[in-house]
Enzyme design. Structure first.
Site, PDB file in Angstrom:
ATOM      1  N   GLY A  84       0.799  -1.221   0.000  1.00 44.39           N
ATOM      2  CA  GLY A  84       0.000   0.000   0.000  1.00 44.39           C
ATOM      3  C   GLY A  84       0.826   1.262   0.000  1.00 44.39           C
ATOM      4  O   GLY A  84       2.052   1.249   0.094  1.00 44.39           O
ATOM      5  N   ASP A 119       8.599   5.857   7.674  1.00 44.78           N
ATOM      6  CA  ASP A 119       8.254   7.130   8.322  1.00 44.78           C
ATOM      7  C   ASP A 119       7.323   7.976   7.451  1.00 44.78           C
ATOM      8  O   ASP A 119       6.950   9.081   7.835  1.00 44.78           O
ATOM      9  CB  ASP A 119       9.514   7.924   8.670  1.00 44.78           C
ATOM     10  N   GLY A 120       6.979   7.486   6.269  1.00 40.16           N
ATOM     11  CA  GLY A 120       6.048   8.218   5.423  1.00 40.16           C
ATOM     12  C   GLY A 120       6.639   9.404   4.700  1.00 40.16           C
ATOM     13  O   GLY A 120       5.910  10.181   4.081  1.00 40.16           O
ATOM     14  N   ARG A 177      -1.895  -0.698  -9.693  1.00 43.35           N
ATOM     15  CA  ARG A 177      -0.782  -1.594  -9.969  1.00 43.35           C
ATOM     16  C   ARG A 177      -1.272  -3.032 -10.056  1.00 43.35           C
ATOM     17  O   ARG A 177      -2.393  -3.345  -9.625  1.00 43.35           O
ATOM     18  CB  ARG A 177       0.250  -1.486  -8.832  1.00 43.35           C
ATOM     19  N   ASP A 245       4.088  -4.746  -7.360  1.00 47.72           N
ATOM     20  CA  ASP A 245       3.451  -3.522  -6.872  1.00 47.72           C
ATOM     21  C   ASP A 245       4.034  -2.276  -7.530  1.00 47.72           C
ATOM     22  O   ASP A 245       3.570  -1.165  -7.250  1.00 47.72           O
ATOM     23  CB  ASP A 245       3.595  -3.414  -5.346  1.00 47.72           C
ATOM     24  N   ASN A 246       5.011  -2.451  -8.413  1.00 46.90           N
ATOM     25  CA  ASN A 246       5.612  -1.304  -9.093  1.00 46.90           C
ATOM     26  C   ASN A 246       5.295  -1.257 -10.581  1.00 46.90           C
ATOM     27  O   ASN A 246       5.866  -0.445 -11.308  1.00 46.90           O
ATOM     28  CB  ASN A 246       7.130  -1.313  -8.913  1.00 46.90           C
TER      29      ASN A 246
END
Length: 488
Positions: A84, A119-120, A177, A245-246
């Site tokens: 995600g 850490d986003g 994706r 996922d890419n």
């Protein structure tokens, strides 16, 4: 802008609605006016005057509906479970000037429910690399995400060291994706039919005219993916992390991590310092594309009319599509028609490059100096540099090859050959050393080099007065390569 936030209308299990976490004191990094005009961003005074606040997460326009997407994936060939958007938000979707849906995705927006141990945040060096690479691929004519702009801030982010946090507004024709279907299959299988309908209606509406829309859609994804990877191979681009996922369902390049553009030609080149097995080496990309599709397709067997046999039929065109697109492109790079004699010359040429570690981009461009020296002085100089690197044995191979090549060129229109070669062989690509010079300067608060390189890559097939020798200078043969990680 013409907002069309369709993804936000889907089942809420597919995403988490949330606002970005603001950066501290965001400041201008760079703004892509061409992308802004294409989106219609420039026609909104509020967006233009407050773009730094928007990219810094401090201001969210009322029409935006920010959300983080849920998806899963296979990473380095292994099932990784739920992944995600761990540091990005789909801020809005808009119809651009061509009536094509575009996603605006803010990367570096802070923690989401999918951040896992992260850490986003994004750091300046990775932001600059993605910003320049999306721009470079787009201008090279390769399907790719691009970016509206980026900001730098006072937010401190720890990677290998403490760095400045940054954020980039990525623009792509889709952020769906292969991993979205993998997530649905594992966590919400009842959504598969609805989500498949959404993908078809939104991105492949022409497939509705087929007797079997789902199968037509799947085959279209297969063929677009094959063409995208063929374009990568032709330009010498290595993605570096071709996890499921890419990869996008639209066949557009997405998610720039440890990417690179080929310099000294080595098909086994690995540009990701974490890829210890060489899974995502340049030469493996076509096979990995097939592998990812083979993992993705079986999930659709839950739908009526989709069987293992029909899925095999959908996947079958992959190799032929890739080979046709790649071989046609390779012949165009030599200015030759797509035929057996041309391909023989092309593969011998690649062998010469590999055996002598010649620069991929410069060597193809140098051939213009061979077939039309009086009109191409820059390419003549490239050719002289290329041949000077050859040892006596390689010189003989080169001489024999060039005689056969020139004889073949004389059988076609020289004007057409030059036109094809100029349009297929760039002068400038985003070399790692080029990106690194931009990053070093930007980390000191100086963005003049970024501006110069951005303009250089805006028209990569044309000589620029602002260019310097370092822009086209490959590393020394056998020099250790610059290690590239997902954070760099």
């Amino acid at each position: 802008m013409r907002y069309q936030n369709t993804y936000a209308q889907l089942d809420t299990r597919l995403y988490n609605e949330q606002l970005p976490n603001p950066l501290d004191n965001p400041r201008v990094g760079h703004f892509n006016i061409q992308v802004a005009e294409q989106l219609g961003w420039t026609e909104d005074t509020d967006l233009m005057t407050r773009w730094v606040e928007i990219l810094g997460g401090q201001y969210v326009p009322a029409e935006f509906q920010p959300l983080s997407m849920a998806y899963a994936g296979h990473q380095f060939g292994q099932w990784a479970g739920q992944l995600g958007d761990g540091r990005g938000l789909l801020m809005a979707q808009v119809l651009d000037k061509n009536n094509q849906l575009q996603d605006m995705h803010l990367k570096g927006a802070g923690l989401t429910p999918y951040s896992r141990m992260g850490d986003g945040r994004a750091v300046l060096r990775s932001t600059i690399r993605e910003y320049l690479c999306g721009h470079a691929l787009t201008q090279l004519g390769i399907a790719s995400s691009n970016a509206l702009g980026f900001v730098v801030s006072d937010t401190k982010v720890r990677r290998e060291r403490i760095e400045a946090g940054a954020a980039l507004m990525r623009v792509a024709d889709s952020h769906i994706r292969f991993g979205h279907i993998e997530w649905i299959a594992s966590f919400a299988p009842d959504l598969l039919g609805e989500f498949t309908d959404y993908m078809i209606d939104t991105y492949y509406p022409e497939c509705r005219d087929s007797d079997k829309p789902v199968l037509a859609f799947l085959q279209a994804v297969v063929e677009r993916t094959a063409r995208m990877i063929a374009d990568w191979q032709l330009i010498g681009f290595a993605h570096g992390v071709m996890n499921t996922d890419n990869l996008s369902i639209t066949g557009s390049t997405l998610d720039f991590g440890p990417f690179g553009f080929m310099e000294r030609f080595n098909p086994a080149w690995i540009n990701n310092h974490s890829d210890h097995s060489g899974r995502y080496a340049y030469q493996n990309q076509p096979a990995i594309g097939h592998w990812n599709l083979n993992i993705w397709l079986p999930h659709f067997m839950r739908l009526d009319g989709v069987t293992r046999e029909t899925l095999a039929d959908c996947l079958a065109p992959y190799e032929a599509t890739f080979m046709q697109h790649y071989q046609q492109g390779l012949c165009r790079k030599l200015g030759l028609p797509h035929q057996r004699e041309s391909l023989s010359l092309a593969f011998e040429w690649l062998t010469l490059l590999e055996d002598n570690l010649l620069d991929y981009t410069n060597s193809f461009r140098a051939l213009l100096g061979l077939i039309a020296p009086d009109e191409h002085h820059y390419e003549q100089q490239l050719l002289a540099t290329l041949t000077a690197e050859l040892n006596p044995e390689a010189q003989q191979v080169w001489q024999a090859w060039s005689i056969r090549y020139l004889a073949q060129v004389k059988q076609v229109s020289i004007t057409q050959a030059i036109e094809d070669m100029q349009a297929s062989n760039p002068i400038y690509v985003l070399r790692n050393s080029m990106a690194q010079r931009v990053i070093v300067a930007a980390e000191q608060g100086q963005f003049e080099e970024l501006n110069r390189v951005f303009e250089l890559l805006a028209s990569p097939y044309t000589l620029h007065d602002s260019a310097i020798d370092l822009d086209t200078l490959p590393p020394a043969p056998h020099a250790p390569q610059m290690p590239i990680s997902c954070s760099s």
